[in-house]
Design a protein around this motif. Structure first.
Motif, PDB file in Angstrom:
ATOM      1  N   ILE A   1       0.836  -1.200   0.000  1.00  0.00           N
ATOM      2  CA  ILE A   1       0.000   0.000   0.000  1.00  0.00           C
ATOM      3  C   ILE A   1       0.871   1.251   0.000  1.00  0.00           C
ATOM      4  O   ILE A   1       1.823   1.368   0.758  1.00  0.00           O
ATOM      5  CB  ILE A   1      -0.933   0.017   1.226  1.00  0.00           C
ATOM      6  N   ASN A   2       0.516   2.177  -0.863  1.00  0.00           N
ATOM      7  CA  ASN A   2       1.179   3.465  -0.910  1.00  0.00           C
ATOM      8  C   ASN A   2       0.837   4.219   0.382  1.00  0.00           C
ATOM      9  O   ASN A   2      -0.331   4.309   0.748  1.00  0.00           O
ATOM     10  CB  ASN A   2       0.664   4.235  -2.129  1.00  0.00           C
ATOM     11  N   PRO A   3       1.825   4.791   1.087  1.00  0.00           N
ATOM     12  CA  PRO A   3       1.529   5.519   2.320  1.00  0.00           C
ATOM     13  C   PRO A   3       0.518   6.655   2.131  1.00  0.00           C
ATOM     14  O   PRO A   3      -0.228   6.972   3.040  1.00  0.00           O
ATOM     15  CB  PRO A   3       2.892   6.078   2.747  1.00  0.00           C
ATOM     16  N   SER A   4       0.466   7.221   0.935  1.00  0.00           N
ATOM     17  CA  SER A   4      -0.476   8.309   0.661  1.00  0.00           C
ATOM     18  C   SER A   4      -1.743   7.819  -0.030  1.00  0.00           C
ATOM     19  O   SER A   4      -2.525   8.615  -0.524  1.00  0.00           O
ATOM     20  CB  SER A   4       0.200   9.376  -0.212  1.00  0.00           C
TER      21      SER A   4
ATOM     22  N   CYS B   1      -5.517   5.958  -0.450  1.00  0.00           N
ATOM     23  CA  CYS B   1      -6.819   6.232   0.163  1.00  0.00           C
ATOM     24  C   CYS B   1      -6.881   5.793   1.627  1.00  0.00           C
ATOM     25  O   CYS B   1      -6.363   4.739   1.995  1.00  0.00           O
ATOM     26  CB  CYS B   1      -7.912   5.515  -0.635  1.00  0.00           C
ATOM     27  N   ARG B   2      -7.532   6.608   2.412  1.00  0.00           N
ATOM     28  CA  ARG B   2      -7.713   6.310   3.834  1.00  0.00           C
ATOM     29  C   ARG B   2      -8.386   4.957   4.054  1.00  0.00           C
ATOM     30  O   ARG B   2      -8.080   4.246   4.987  1.00  0.00           O
ATOM     31  CB  ARG B   2      -8.559   7.422   4.446  1.00  0.00           C
ATOM     32  N   TRP B   3      -9.311   4.591   3.195  1.00  0.00           N
ATOM     33  CA  TRP B   3     -10.116   3.391   3.403  1.00  0.00           C
ATOM     34  C   TRP B   3      -9.551   2.143   2.744  1.00  0.00           C
ATOM     35  O   TRP B   3      -9.702   1.056   3.283  1.00  0.00           O
ATOM     36  CB  TRP B   3     -11.540   3.629   2.912  1.00  0.00           C
ATOM     37  N   CYS B   4      -8.940   2.291   1.552  1.00  0.00           N
ATOM     38  CA  CYS B   4      -8.524   1.085   0.831  1.00  0.00           C
ATOM     39  C   CYS B   4      -7.067   1.090   0.385  1.00  0.00           C
ATOM     40  O   CYS B   4      -6.577   0.079  -0.085  1.00  0.00           O
ATOM     41  CB  CYS B   4      -9.437   0.852  -0.373  1.00  0.00           C
ATOM     42  N   GLY B   5      -6.385   2.225   0.486  1.00  0.00           N
ATOM     43  CA  GLY B   5      -4.970   2.289   0.145  1.00  0.00           C
ATOM     44  C   GLY B   5      -4.644   2.499  -1.318  1.00  0.00           C
ATOM     45  O   GLY B   5      -3.482   2.590  -1.683  1.00  0.00           O
ATOM     46  N   VAL B   6      -5.644   2.625  -2.172  1.00  0.00           N
ATOM     47  CA  VAL B   6      -5.424   2.806  -3.608  1.00  0.00           C
ATOM     48  C   VAL B   6      -4.973   4.244  -3.878  1.00  0.00           C
ATOM     49  O   VAL B   6      -5.483   5.188  -3.263  1.00  0.00           O
ATOM     50  CB  VAL B   6      -6.705   2.473  -4.405  1.00  0.00           C
ATOM     51  N   ASP B   7      -4.017   4.409  -4.811  1.00  0.00           N
ATOM     52  CA  ASP B   7      -3.534   5.738  -5.176  1.00  0.00           C
ATOM     53  C   ASP B   7      -4.681   6.619  -5.676  1.00  0.00           C
ATOM     54  O   ASP B   7      -5.618   6.128  -6.310  1.00  0.00           O
ATOM     55  CB  ASP B   7      -2.483   5.659  -6.281  1.00  0.00           C
ATOM     56  N   GLN B   8      -4.572   7.905  -5.455  1.00  0.00           N
ATOM     57  CA  GLN B   8      -5.641   8.845  -5.809  1.00  0.00           C
ATOM     58  C   GLN B   8      -5.959   8.809  -7.303  1.00  0.00           C
ATOM     59  O   GLN B   8      -7.114   8.770  -7.692  1.00  0.00           O
ATOM     60  CB  GLN B   8      -5.256  10.261  -5.388  1.00  0.00           C
ATOM     61  N   ARG B   9      -4.950   8.815  -8.168  1.00  0.00           N
ATOM     62  CA  ARG B   9      -5.200   8.881  -9.608  1.00  0.00           C
ATOM     63  C   ARG B   9      -5.795   7.587 -10.172  1.00  0.00           C
ATOM     64  O   ARG B   9      -6.332   7.578 -11.262  1.00  0.00           O
ATOM     65  CB  ARG B   9      -3.934   9.281 -10.351  1.00  0.00           C
ATOM     66  N   GLU B  10      -5.698   6.494  -9.447  1.00  0.00           N
ATOM     67  CA  GLU B  10      -6.251   5.214  -9.898  1.00  0.00           C
ATOM     68  C   GLU B  10      -7.562   4.867  -9.201  1.00  0.00           C
ATOM     69  O   GLU B  10      -8.149   3.832  -9.476  1.00  0.00           O
ATOM     70  CB  GLU B  10      -5.232   4.099  -9.627  1.00  0.00           C
ATOM     71  N   HIS B  11      -8.019   5.717  -8.312  1.00  0.00           N
ATOM     72  CA  HIS B  11      -9.087   5.351  -7.392  1.00  0.00           C
ATOM     73  C   HIS B  11     -10.488   5.356  -7.979  1.00  0.00           C
ATOM     74  O   HIS B  11     -11.195   4.355  -7.888  1.00  0.00           O
ATOM     75  CB  HIS B  11      -9.047   6.262  -6.165  1.00  0.00           C
ATOM     76  N   ALA B  12     -10.934   6.465  -8.552  1.00  0.00           N
ATOM     77  CA  ALA B  12     -12.327   6.637  -8.993  1.00  0.00           C
ATOM     78  C   ALA B  12     -13.251   6.369  -7.806  1.00  0.00           C
ATOM     79  O   ALA B  12     -13.099   6.974  -6.769  1.00  0.00           O
ATOM     80  CB  ALA B  12     -12.658   5.764 -10.182  1.00  0.00           C
ATOM     81  N   GLN B  13     -14.165   5.416  -7.946  1.00  0.00           N
ATOM     82  CA  GLN B  13     -15.052   5.076  -6.841  1.00  0.00           C
ATOM     83  C   GLN B  13     -14.882   3.595  -6.550  1.00  0.00           C
ATOM     84  O   GLN B  13     -14.922   2.766  -7.454  1.00  0.00           O
ATOM     85  CB  GLN B  13     -16.499   5.394  -7.193  1.00  0.00           C
ATOM     86  N   ARG B  14     -14.701   3.254  -5.304  1.00  0.00           N
ATOM     87  CA  ARG B  14     -14.449   1.873  -4.897  1.00  0.00           C
ATOM     88  C   ARG B  14     -15.342   1.493  -3.730  1.00  0.00           C
ATOM     89  O   ARG B  14     -15.843   2.338  -3.016  1.00  0.00           O
ATOM     90  CB  ARG B  14     -12.985   1.702  -4.442  1.00  0.00           C
TER      91      ARG B  14
END
Length: 52
Positions: free
Chosen positions: A2-5, A7-20
């Motif tokens: 997991i990237n330290p930065s 998502c708070r909930w799932c750990g996915v990077d911001q630019r790859e996140h969309a809606q999860r």
């Protein structure tokens, strides 16, 4: 890992996140992780890197 930065909930990077979906957050958009989460994730990454 997991990237330290990530998502708070799932750990996915911001630019790859969309809606999860992830319990307990359910459907969510990217949220800034807490300072404690960032610290814990950095420590976990360091520990993983130092394993033989």
């Amino acid at each position: 890992m997991i990237n330290p930065s990530g998502c708070r909930w799932c750990g996915v990077d911001q630019r790859e996140h969309a809606q999860r979906w992830k319990a307990p957050a359910g459907w969510h958009q990217w949220e800034q992780p807490t300072q404690q989460q960032i610290k814990d994730r950095m420590n976990a990454r360091r520990t993983e890197r130092n394993r033989p």
